[in-house]
Motif scaffolding. Structure first.
Motif, PDB file in Angstrom:
ATOM      1  N   VAL A 165       8.267   4.960   0.661  1.00 19.31           N
ATOM      2  CA  VAL A 165       8.082   6.274   1.279  1.00 19.31           C
ATOM      3  C   VAL A 165       8.966   6.329   2.524  1.00 19.31           C
ATOM      4  N   SER A 195       1.180   5.214  10.120  1.00 19.91           N
ATOM      5  CA  SER A 195       0.063   4.379   9.684  1.00 19.91           C
ATOM      6  C   SER A 195      -0.655   3.796  10.896  1.00 19.91           C
ATOM      7  N   VAL A 237       6.108   7.861   7.310  1.00 18.89           N
ATOM      8  CA  VAL A 237       4.803   7.476   6.760  1.00 18.89           C
ATOM      9  C   VAL A 237       4.388   6.124   7.323  1.00 18.89           C
ATOM     10  N   TYR A 238       5.323   5.192   7.368  1.00 19.99           N
ATOM     11  CA  TYR A 238       5.027   3.877   7.954  1.00 19.99           C
ATOM     12  C   TYR A 238       4.682   4.011   9.433  1.00 19.99           C
ATOM     13  N   GLU A 269       0.819  -1.214   0.000  1.00 19.17           N
ATOM     14  CA  GLU A 269       0.000   0.000   0.000  1.00 19.17           C
ATOM     15  C   GLU A 269       0.854   1.268   0.000  1.00 19.17           C
ATOM     16  N   LEU A 270       1.843   1.318   0.872  1.00 18.94           N
ATOM     17  CA  LEU A 270       2.605   2.560   1.041  1.00 18.94           C
ATOM     18  C   LEU A 270       3.799   2.671   0.104  1.00 18.94           C
TER      19      LEU A 270
END
Length: 77
Positions: free
Chosen positions: A48, A56, A52-53, A44-45
């Protein structure tokens, strides 16, 4: 993480590396559980930044699954 996900692809199919990377069926189960939460998040990510992870809402499940793998590995050593 690099050993489990990139180099040996343990999380793709955890059974073949038993005896090499993983030591037991317990570790295989834990690795599968990690793959079930981490793989889709990576899909999905993508590529990045870490932030960002970490942001989540699914990241805590990844952390918990990774802790389970570590605990299984420590118990089997």
């Amino acid at each position: 993480m690099h050993v489990l996900f990139d180099d040996s692809r343990v999380l793709d199919d955890p059974e073949p590396p038993v005896g090499e990377v993983l030591a037991s069926a317990r570790e295989v189960r834990a690795a599968r559980e990690l793959a079930e939460v981490l793989g889709p998040l990576i899909d999905e990510l993508g590529d990045v930044g870490d932030e960002v992870y970490l942001a989540s809402p699914r990241w805590p499940a990844v952390v918990m699954a990774a802790q389970n793998v570590l605990e299984a590995m420590r118990a089997d050593r």
